[in-house]
Design an enzyme around this catalytic site. Sequence first.
Site, short mmCIF file in Angstrom:
data_model
loop_
_atom_site.label_atom_id
_atom_site.label_comp_id
_atom_site.label_asym_id
_atom_site.label_seq_id
_atom_site.Cartn_x
_atom_site.Cartn_y
_atom_site.Cartn_z
N TRP A 1 0.79 -1.24 0.00
CA TRP A 1 0.00 0.00 0.00
C TRP A 1 0.83 1.30 0.00
O TRP A 1 0.96 1.95 -1.02
CB TRP A 1 -0.98 -0.02 1.19
CG TRP A 1 -1.74 1.24 1.42
CD1 TRP A 1 -2.21 2.09 0.46
CD2 TRP A 1 -2.12 1.80 2.69
NE1 TRP A 1 -2.89 3.14 1.06
CE2 TRP A 1 -2.84 2.99 2.42
CE3 TRP A 1 -1.95 1.41 4.01
CZ2 TRP A 1 -3.38 3.78 3.43
CZ3 TRP A 1 -2.48 2.21 5.01
CH2 TRP A 1 -3.19 3.38 4.73
N ASP B 1 0.05 -8.63 -1.61
CA ASP B 1 -1.24 -7.95 -1.76
C ASP B 1 -1.10 -6.61 -2.50
O ASP B 1 -0.12 -5.89 -2.31
CB ASP B 1 -1.83 -7.69 -0.36
CG ASP B 1 -3.22 -7.10 -0.42
OD1 ASP B 1 -4.12 -7.76 -0.97
OD2 ASP B 1 -3.40 -5.97 0.07
N TYR C 1 -3.87 1.78 -5.34
CA TYR C 1 -2.58 2.11 -4.72
C TYR C 1 -1.70 2.85 -5.75
O TYR C 1 -1.25 2.27 -6.73
CB TYR C 1 -1.85 0.87 -4.21
CG TYR C 1 -2.57 0.13 -3.08
CD1 TYR C 1 -3.61 0.71 -2.38
CD2 TYR C 1 -2.18 -1.16 -2.71
CE1 TYR C 1 -4.27 0.04 -1.35
CE2 TYR C 1 -2.83 -1.84 -1.67
CZ TYR C 1 -3.87 -1.23 -1.01
OH TYR C 1 -4.52 -1.91 0.01
N SER D 1 -13.62 -6.62 0.92
CA SER D 1 -12.85 -5.91 1.93
C SER D 1 -13.75 -4.92 2.63
O SER D 1 -14.36 -4.06 1.97
CB SER D 1 -11.65 -5.19 1.29
OG SER D 1 -10.91 -4.53 2.30
N TRP E 1 -5.63 -6.44 7.54
CA TRP E 1 -4.75 -5.31 7.19
C TRP E 1 -4.45 -4.40 8.38
O TRP E 1 -5.14 -4.41 9.37
CB TRP E 1 -5.29 -4.51 6.02
CG TRP E 1 -6.65 -3.86 6.10
CD1 TRP E 1 -7.84 -4.39 5.70
CD2 TRP E 1 -6.96 -2.51 6.54
NE1 TRP E 1 -8.85 -3.49 5.87
CE2 TRP E 1 -8.35 -2.32 6.37
CE3 TRP E 1 -6.19 -1.46 7.03
CZ2 TRP E 1 -9.00 -1.12 6.69
CZ3 TRP E 1 -6.83 -0.25 7.35
CH2 TRP E 1 -8.22 -0.10 7.18
N LEU F 1 -0.30 -3.38 12.54
CA LEU F 1 0.45 -2.53 13.47
C LEU F 1 -0.21 -1.16 13.61
O LEU F 1 0.43 -0.22 14.10
CB LEU F 1 1.90 -2.38 13.00
CG LEU F 1 2.72 -3.68 12.94
CD1 LEU F 1 4.10 -3.43 12.32
CD2 LEU F 1 2.87 -4.28 14.33
N GLU G 1 12.39 -8.00 10.54
CA GLU G 1 11.86 -7.99 11.92
C GLU G 1 10.46 -8.62 11.96
O GLU G 1 10.18 -9.50 12.78
CB GLU G 1 11.83 -6.52 12.39
CG GLU G 1 10.95 -6.21 13.57
CD GLU G 1 11.53 -6.67 14.90
OE1 GLU G 1 12.70 -7.09 14.92
OE2 GLU G 1 10.79 -6.64 15.90
P1 NDP Z 1 0.84 -1.87 9.35
O1 NDP Z 1 -0.24 -1.42 10.25
O2 NDP Z 1 1.62 -3.06 9.79
O3 NDP Z 1 1.81 -0.62 9.09
C1 NDP Z 1 2.97 -0.79 8.35
C2 NDP Z 1 3.90 0.39 8.55
O4 NDP Z 1 4.37 0.42 9.90
C3 NDP Z 1 5.14 0.29 7.70
O5 NDP Z 1 4.94 0.77 6.39
C4 NDP Z 1 6.14 1.08 8.49
O6 NDP Z 1 5.89 2.46 8.26
C5 NDP Z 1 5.78 0.71 9.91
N1 NDP Z 1 6.47 -0.50 10.35
C6 NDP Z 1 6.24 -1.78 9.94
N2 NDP Z 1 7.06 -2.64 10.54
C7 NDP Z 1 7.83 -1.93 11.37
C8 NDP Z 1 8.86 -2.27 12.27
N3 NDP Z 1 9.23 -3.53 12.43
N4 NDP Z 1 9.44 -1.27 12.98
C9 NDP Z 1 9.06 0.01 12.82
N5 NDP Z 1 8.09 0.41 11.98
C10 NDP Z 1 7.47 -0.56 11.25
O7 NDP Z 1 0.27 -2.29 7.92
P2 NDP Z 1 -0.29 -1.42 6.69
O8 NDP Z 1 -1.16 -0.33 7.18
O9 NDP Z 1 0.86 -1.08 5.79
O10 NDP Z 1 -1.20 -2.51 5.99
C11 NDP Z 1 -0.60 -3.70 5.47
C12 NDP Z 1 -1.20 -4.01 4.13
O11 NDP Z 1 -2.61 -4.25 4.26
C13 NDP Z 1 -1.11 -2.90 3.05
O12 NDP Z 1 0.14 -2.85 2.42
C14 NDP Z 1 -2.20 -3.34 2.09
O13 NDP Z 1 -1.74 -4.39 1.29
C15 NDP Z 1 -3.26 -3.87 3.06
N6 NDP Z 1 -4.28 -2.82 3.35
C16 NDP Z 1 -5.56 -3.04 2.92
C17 NDP Z 1 -6.56 -2.13 3.15
C18 NDP Z 1 -7.93 -2.41 2.67
O14 NDP Z 1 -8.78 -1.51 2.70
N7 NDP Z 1 -8.22 -3.61 2.20
C19 NDP Z 1 -6.30 -0.85 3.85
C20 NDP Z 1 -4.92 -0.72 4.29
C21 NDP Z 1 -3.97 -1.68 4.05
P3 NDP Z 1 7.00 3.63 8.41
O15 NDP Z 1 8.35 2.99 8.52
O16 NDP Z 1 6.83 4.46 7.21
O17 NDP Z 1 6.61 4.34 9.65
#
Ligand code: NDP
Length: 332
Positions: free
Chosen positions: A21, A49, A54, A155, A210, A213, A299
């Site tokens: 995303w 995914d 996106y 979704s 989704w 975190l 991680e």
């Molecule tokens: P998370 O809630 O896990 O957030 C991920 C973000 O957290 C990363 O991009 C990074 O951002 C930070 N992060 C992740 N791992 C770590 C770590 N180990 N240490 C420190 N920071 C970390 O998930 P997403 O919100 O990205 O959602 C995951 C997937 O779900 C998306 O990519 C998409 O495929 C799907 N999705 C689907 C939706 C839907 O409506 N169906 C809506 C949203 C997501 P940073 O480093 O920039 O701070």
Amino acid sequence: MEYRRLGKSGLKVSVLSFGSWVTFSTQADVALAKQMMATAYDAGCNFFDNAEIYAHGKSEEIMGEALAQLGWRRDSFIVSSKVMWGAVEDPKPTQRGLSRKHIYEACYQAMDRLQVDYLDLYFCHRPDPDVPMEEVVRTMTELIHRGDVLYWGTSEWSAQQLMEAYAVARQYHLIPPTMEQPQYNMFHRYRFEIEYGRLYDAIGLGTTIWSPLASGLLTGKYNEGVPDDSRMSLEGYEWLRKMMESDEGRRRLEKVKALATVADDLGTTMPRLALAWCLKNPHVSTVITGASKVSQVEENMQALTLVDQLDDEVMARIDTILDNRPEPVDFQ
Ligand code: NDP
């Protein structure tokens, strides 16, 4: 890695998967995408995914180019897309939504951008109130019969909408949705734990969850302010920062600080604890992880090692801190 069946389907999906995303939208870099995807794949992750919206198709293009360059066997990974809001900016009425026309065109455009001959999973990104349920279910069934899609899902559909899709499928001998993609994390529980409660057994619903975190909040990285290189300082994501700086956001941060002591006591990190907490729920087929750096993928893929340590006592301690266990509504 552990593999779980996607609901009652026979598809085995890795419990930790990878989503594109924000990162593939803002960093738009095939080399980085390749590195992150390869790190996940090497850890046993088999599901990647994506969605038409996106970065308006760019994310699919980047993933497609990465897949082509990585050269993995097509039978070794699962790739998805989602249809609803269109891939073009300012879409015309026929370029968005869940009409037969847009679902068909979005599906073929996604296959083209992802450089694949079929989509393993195809999601309706949200319900579309302007399109009859029969049209959606029939179109998805046709795509499956044509071999362009293997499993279709939804979704953020309500339990009622899912049951309607299921009933329509049964009535007209069509194929019902196999999986839902809902938000699920320590701060967002009601729909997954209560609203969908009966659907897991009743229709064998699989789930690809989704934001496990909560966009990074649950990593603890925001405990002392907003780091410059984090999602909440990105242009275009000010809405997330606003949520975090609200009263509810501040309450959540306090809880994250308290959860950090649980992680410390277990000798682990907050990202692993938050992901493993999701994995403890047997109704989760796969947790879609997101990352902006390769080190985060490394991680996050370790989270599975923690699941066994989350016994009843630890889970109860977490629940006490969260203080948000959802209760079923009693209508009597
Ligand atoms: P998370 O809630 O896990 O957030 C991920 C973000 O957290 C990363 O991009 C990074 O951002 C930070 N992060 C992740 N791992 C770590 C770590 N180990 N240490 C420190 N920071 C970390 O998930 P997403 O919100 O990205 O959602 C995951 C997937 O779900 C998306 O990519 C998409 O495929 C799907 N999705 C689907 C939706 C839907 O409506 N169906 C809506 C949203 C997501 P940073 O480093 O920039 O701070």
